[in-house]
Write a protein that holds these residues in place. Structure first.
Motif, PDB file in Angstrom:
ATOM      1  N   LEU A 193      54.399  15.739  27.448  1.00  0.00           N
ATOM      2  CA  LEU A 193      56.003  15.418  26.846  1.00  0.00           C
ATOM      3  C   LEU A 193      56.922  15.479  27.030  1.00  0.00           C
ATOM      4  O   LEU A 193      58.339  14.797  26.584  1.00  0.00           O
ATOM      5  CB  LEU A 193      56.329  17.417  25.799  1.00  0.00           C
ATOM      6  N   ARG A 194      56.899  15.682  28.981  1.00  0.00           N
ATOM      7  CA  ARG A 194      57.703  15.112  29.175  1.00  0.00           C
ATOM      8  C   ARG A 194      58.583  13.496  28.925  1.00  0.00           C
ATOM      9  O   ARG A 194      59.269  13.042  29.002  1.00  0.00           O
ATOM     10  CB  ARG A 194      57.471  14.785  30.722  1.00  0.00           C
ATOM     11  N   ARG A 195      57.118  12.224  28.323  1.00  0.00           N
ATOM     12  CA  ARG A 195      57.633  11.091  28.478  1.00  0.00           C
ATOM     13  C   ARG A 195      58.155  10.457  26.576  1.00  0.00           C
ATOM     14  O   ARG A 195      58.546   9.567  26.632  1.00  0.00           O
ATOM     15  CB  ARG A 195      57.055   9.782  28.848  1.00  0.00           C
ATOM     16  N   ILE A 196      57.990  11.607  26.411  1.00  0.00           N
ATOM     17  CA  ILE A 196      57.803  11.750  24.408  1.00  0.00           C
ATOM     18  C   ILE A 196      59.603  13.121  24.162  1.00  0.00           C
ATOM     19  O   ILE A 196      59.943  13.475  24.648  1.00  0.00           O
ATOM     20  CB  ILE A 196      57.011  12.313  23.464  1.00  0.00           C
ATOM     21  N   LYS A 197      60.424  12.107  23.046  1.00  0.00           N
ATOM     22  CA  LYS A 197      61.410  12.873  22.130  1.00  0.00           C
ATOM     23  C   LYS A 197      61.318  13.812  21.942  1.00  0.00           C
ATOM     24  O   LYS A 197      60.929  13.295  20.152  1.00  0.00           O
ATOM     25  CB  LYS A 197      62.298  11.738  22.012  1.00  0.00           C
ATOM     26  N   VAL A 198      61.014  15.236  21.257  1.00  0.00           N
ATOM     27  CA  VAL A 198      60.737  15.929  20.322  1.00  0.00           C
ATOM     28  C   VAL A 198      62.093  16.559  20.135  1.00  0.00           C
ATOM     29  O   VAL A 198      62.654  16.860  20.656  1.00  0.00           O
ATOM     30  CB  VAL A 198      59.608  16.771  21.508  1.00  0.00           C
ATOM     31  N   ASN A 199      61.779  17.415  19.036  1.00  0.00           N
ATOM     32  CA  ASN A 199      62.555  18.468  18.321  1.00  0.00           C
ATOM     33  C   ASN A 199      62.637  19.850  18.863  1.00  0.00           C
ATOM     34  O   ASN A 199      62.286  20.263  20.046  1.00  0.00           O
ATOM     35  CB  ASN A 199      61.857  18.245  17.071  1.00  0.00           C
ATOM     36  N   SER A 200      63.933  20.172  19.532  1.00  0.00           N
ATOM     37  CA  SER A 200      64.222  21.008  20.125  1.00  0.00           C
ATOM     38  C   SER A 200      63.447  22.065  20.051  1.00  0.00           C
ATOM     39  O   SER A 200      63.728  23.081  20.339  1.00  0.00           O
ATOM     40  CB  SER A 200      65.951  21.383  19.997  1.00  0.00           C
ATOM     41  N   LYS A 201      63.339  22.500  18.526  1.00  0.00           N
ATOM     42  CA  LYS A 201      62.211  23.514  18.148  1.00  0.00           C
ATOM     43  C   LYS A 201      61.167  23.557  17.514  1.00  0.00           C
ATOM     44  O   LYS A 201      60.507  24.573  17.959  1.00  0.00           O
ATOM     45  CB  LYS A 201      63.165  23.122  16.159  1.00  0.00           C
ATOM     46  N   LEU A 202      60.365  22.437  18.938  1.00  0.00           N
ATOM     47  CA  LEU A 202      59.334  22.418  18.762  1.00  0.00           C
ATOM     48  C   LEU A 202      58.935  23.455  19.573  1.00  0.00           C
ATOM     49  O   LEU A 202      59.334  23.816  20.805  1.00  0.00           O
ATOM     50  CB  LEU A 202      58.997  20.947  19.378  1.00  0.00           C
ATOM     51  N   ASP A 203      57.894  24.748  19.096  1.00  0.00           N
ATOM     52  CA  ASP A 203      56.852  25.480  20.100  1.00  0.00           C
ATOM     53  C   ASP A 203      56.224  25.018  20.947  1.00  0.00           C
ATOM     54  O   ASP A 203      54.234  24.818  19.641  1.00  0.00           O
ATOM     55  CB  ASP A 203      57.223  26.586  18.976  1.00  0.00           C
ATOM     56  N   VAL A 204      56.508  25.211  21.872  1.00  0.00           N
ATOM     57  CA  VAL A 204      54.656  24.514  22.414  1.00  0.00           C
ATOM     58  C   VAL A 204      53.490  25.110  22.731  1.00  0.00           C
ATOM     59  O   VAL A 204      52.120  25.096  22.397  1.00  0.00           O
ATOM     60  CB  VAL A 204      55.183  24.392  23.882  1.00  0.00           C
ATOM     61  N   GLU A 205      53.934  27.151  22.409  1.00  0.00           N
ATOM     62  CA  GLU A 205      52.668  28.047  22.642  1.00  0.00           C
ATOM     63  C   GLU A 205      52.163  27.673  21.198  1.00  0.00           C
ATOM     64  O   GLU A 205      50.783  27.686  21.434  1.00  0.00           O
ATOM     65  CB  GLU A 205      53.475  29.163  22.404  1.00  0.00           C
ATOM     66  N   GLN A 206      52.409  27.354  20.359  1.00  0.00           N
ATOM     67  CA  GLN A 206      52.121  27.176  19.104  1.00  0.00           C
ATOM     68  C   GLN A 206      50.609  26.174  18.884  1.00  0.00           C
ATOM     69  O   GLN A 206      49.781  25.891  18.435  1.00  0.00           O
ATOM     70  CB  GLN A 206      53.042  26.888  18.026  1.00  0.00           C
ATOM     71  N   LEU A 207      51.896  25.006  19.257  1.00  0.00           N
ATOM     72  CA  LEU A 207      50.442  23.711  19.671  1.00  0.00           C
ATOM     73  C   LEU A 207      49.305  24.286  20.330  1.00  0.00           C
ATOM     74  O   LEU A 207      48.195  23.789  19.814  1.00  0.00           O
ATOM     75  CB  LEU A 207      51.682  22.473  20.186  1.00  0.00           C
TER      76      LEU A 207
END
Length: 672
Positions: free
Chosen positions: A376-390
């Motif tokens: 995800l370093r090179r991807i512009k993600v939503n600030s509310k994205l929960d990586v743990e849930q992914l």
């Protein structure tokens, strides 16, 4: 949106790329020139006496003197052609010449003048004389030039076929094709780029540390392992871990694939092994990495005449000798990677060769979180994205699968003209990878839609009502890939699977077919994949796990693939019992699925109708109809997290609507 820099081009170093068609063009031009400039004349070689006699007889009309070659060519008349027996037919209209060696080039003109004086006195035509300084080199070129070009072409093709860009052509075929990484030519991958794999990195880092600081270990009398074998499923990061070793170690790193040893020429594989270890010893201390070593290290056959490849076995024998033979390989460490360790020869795995087997398994929850953070370093993600849930939603995914999920999510967000990648994009990416592309354009009749909804509702009901059923995420009847519908689960990670868990899995797989049989009165072809999986589990229960009542505690499976060959390890009577047991287990679970569906027929029909209406339903929708699950397990945490995620996503959608509204007045609260 990702922007990649354009490659820099240096105008001063532009070189025309070689094209093989140039060689074809040169050969064609040479053949054309050979045909066009071909000497169509008839020439006979005679001695000087015969040449002079023909000149005095008036048989020559012209003499061409090649002064540098010391040759004179006389063009004969028609009468002279008959005397010297040339071809005088009408089909041939070329020149007819006789050729001789001149005794003295300085006095040839005086000789010709005396011939002309004699011819004039007799009333015969005189001889015309021309001089040329050329030689036969041009003729030799036109004769032998095409052959020379053909030889050059064959040498060039032999180099291309053997990969001998460094010279040597076919004589270089036994050289090693290993790619060498050193201080000047290193890889940008380091251990920071390898997420997860904590235990594997500890052992690998120890090898790198030994090469950097060997005194720390040798002072205590310790010896570093000579080889380490990376074993694990595809996509778990074995090759990436080896690249990180090349990036971290300050020693030469020789990388080669196992298939590079295999060649059509006899003895080439063993020669390449010798050359590889020769290079390694010259560069010691160094690391040698062999990717997909099962291509050359497969177990040797017991019967050499039945399906055994002598060339591959010779290559393996040479590798065994080099790894632990009479010679010393101090400072040379062998790394290898494979996902078929059970196929490797036992001599390759003994201590002294591959001392350590490092298992690179599928990533756990914390490992998947680290892998997501790397990609995800090179991807512009939503600030509310929960990586743990992914990470929780990608149970059973490998590192390569997670990288694919991140890339697919970015593509989906770009397709929808979004500025950032959000949760819905990742969920769509997971669905895309697991099930395939959504095909809403596929024409499905109402009868087929009803049958598909009945089938998927049967899966959902059975998995909900069984103790070891996997937690349900969502159910859809939208076609994806080859599937007309699907039920998505978040499987619980278990190290040991009890018998009842396997039976519950079979019952859930048969739930779709049982629902069709009960509620539509007929079955369709849509359950073929479920039946295949169910049959494999039943056969594993009997043949592998020894869980059959009539054949308990017996395992008829050979995990190495070397013991049984073309024979089966049981009698015909036992084979009949195996078939009966498999059939009994499947039939029992099918009847069990029917009993559960009869008990909860009303709930099943409500789920089916909801599927027909919405096409996609989630965990919360099923819980409203069937109620909370009776059995508590570790999966309850996942279920609760899914609930919270649904609520969070709903709040996010409401906040987006609020931000895009024209006025700041909040919408009126309604009791729904």
């Amino acid at each position: 949106m990702l922007k990649y820099p354009k490659p820099q081009q240096n105008g001063n170093n532009k070189k025309p790329a070689f094209n093989i068609y140039w060689m074809y063009a040169i050969i064609l031009l040479s053949l054309f020139a050979l045909f066009y400039f071909q000497d169509a004349s008839q020439t006979k070689e005679v001695d000087w006496t015969a040449f002079e006699k023909a000149a005095l007889a008036g048989d020559l009309k012209k003499v061409m003197v090649l002064s540098e070659a010391g040759i004179a060519e006389g063009f004969v008349t028609d009468e002279g052609a008959k005397k010297h027996k040339f071809d005088t037919s009408d089909d041939f209209d070329g020149d007819k010449k006789i050729k001789t060696i001149i005794p003295s080039t300085d006095k040839i003109q005086d000789k010709i003048d005396s011939w002309n004086a004699t011819l004039s006195a007799e009333g015969k035509p005189t001889i015309t004389v021309t001089y040329e300084k050329g030689s036969d080199l041009m003729k030799l070129f036109w004769y032998f030039g095409p052959i020379l070009l053909l030889v050059i072409f064959m040498v060039f093709m032999s180099k291309r076929m053997t990969g001998g860009s460094g010279g040597g052509g076919i004589f270089n075929v036994g050289k090693s094709r290993a790619t060498v990484f050193d201080k000047n030519n290193g890889t940008p991958v380091t251990f920071k780029d390898v997420a997860g794999l904590a235990e594997a990195k500890v052992e690998i880092e120890e090898i790198v540390e030994f090469l950097k600081n060997p005194q720390r270990y040798t002072e205590l009398g310790a010896k570093i392992p000579k080889g380490a074998l990376l074993v694990g499923p595809p996509g778990t990061g074995k090759t990436l871990l080896a690249k990180a070793v090349a990036g971290e170690a300050n020693v030469p790193f020789l990388s080669m694939s196992g298939s590079d040893f295999v060649e059509m020429f006899v003895g080439v594989g063993a020669a390449r092994v010798r050359d590889l270890f020769k290079q390694a010893k010259e560069k010691a201390p160094c690391i040698v990495f062999i990717d997909e070593i099962d291509a050359v290290g497969r177990a040797r056959g017991k019967n050499p005449n039945m399906g055994s490849n002598d060339e591959r076995e010779n290559t393996l024998n040479q590798m065994l000798t080099e790894m632990d033979g009479f010679g010393s390989n101090n400072g040379v460490i062998i790394l290898a990677a494979t996902n078929r360790a059970d196929m490797l020869d036992k001599a390759l795995l003994r201590p002294g060769r591959f001392d350590r087997q490092i298992y690179v398994d599928l990533p756990e929850l914390t490992d998947r979180m680290e892998i997501f953070n790397v990609h995800l370093r090179r991807i512009k993600v939503n600030s509310k994205l929960d990586v743990e849930q992914l990470a929780r939603q990608t149970q059973g995914f490998s590192g390569a699968d997670i990288a694919n999920v991140c890339n697919e999510a970015a593509l989906i967000a770009a397709r929808n003209n979004k500025k950032t990648v959000d949760w819905n994009d990742f969920m769509a990416a997971i669905d895309r990878i697991v099930g395939g592309l959504e095909k809403r354009s596929r024409i499905i009749t109402d009868e087929e839609k009803f049958s598909i909804a009945t089938h998927e509702a049967g899966h959902a009901t059975i998995s909900w009502m069984t103790q070891y059923g996997n937690p349900l995420v969502k159910v859809t009847i939208v076609p994806r890939g080859r599937a007309l519908g699907a039920a998505w689960y978040a499987p619980e990670a278990r190290q040991i699977i009890p018998t009842q868990a396997l039976l519950d899995t079979m019952c859930g797989l048969l739930g779709g077919r049982a629902a069709e049989d009960l509620f539509t009165g007929q079955v369709g072809t849509g359950a073929s994949d479920d039946l295949e999986k169910c049959t494999k589990i039943a056969r594993s229960l009997v043949l592998v796990y020894g869980m059959s009542d009539r054949l308990p505690n017996l395992n008829y499976n050979d995990s190495t693939g070397q013991e049984y060959g073309f024979t089966k390890p049981y009698s015909d009577e036992t084979a009949k019992i195996i078939d009966e047991e498999v059939k009994r287990i499947v039939n029992e679970q099918y009847e069990r699925a029917k009993d559960i569906l009869r008990k909860y027929s009303a709930e099943h029909n409500r789920i089916r109708d909801l599927l027909v209406e919405k096409e996609v339903i989630f965990h919360a929708d099923v819980e409203v109809i069937l109620g909370p699950r009776k059995w508590k397990s570790r999966t309850d945490e996942i279920i609760e997290i899914n609930k919270k995620e649904e609520e969070k996503r709903h709040e996010l959608e409401m906040s987006d609507k609020k931000d895009t509204s024209e006025d700041d007045t909040p919408p009126p609260f309604s009791k729904g």
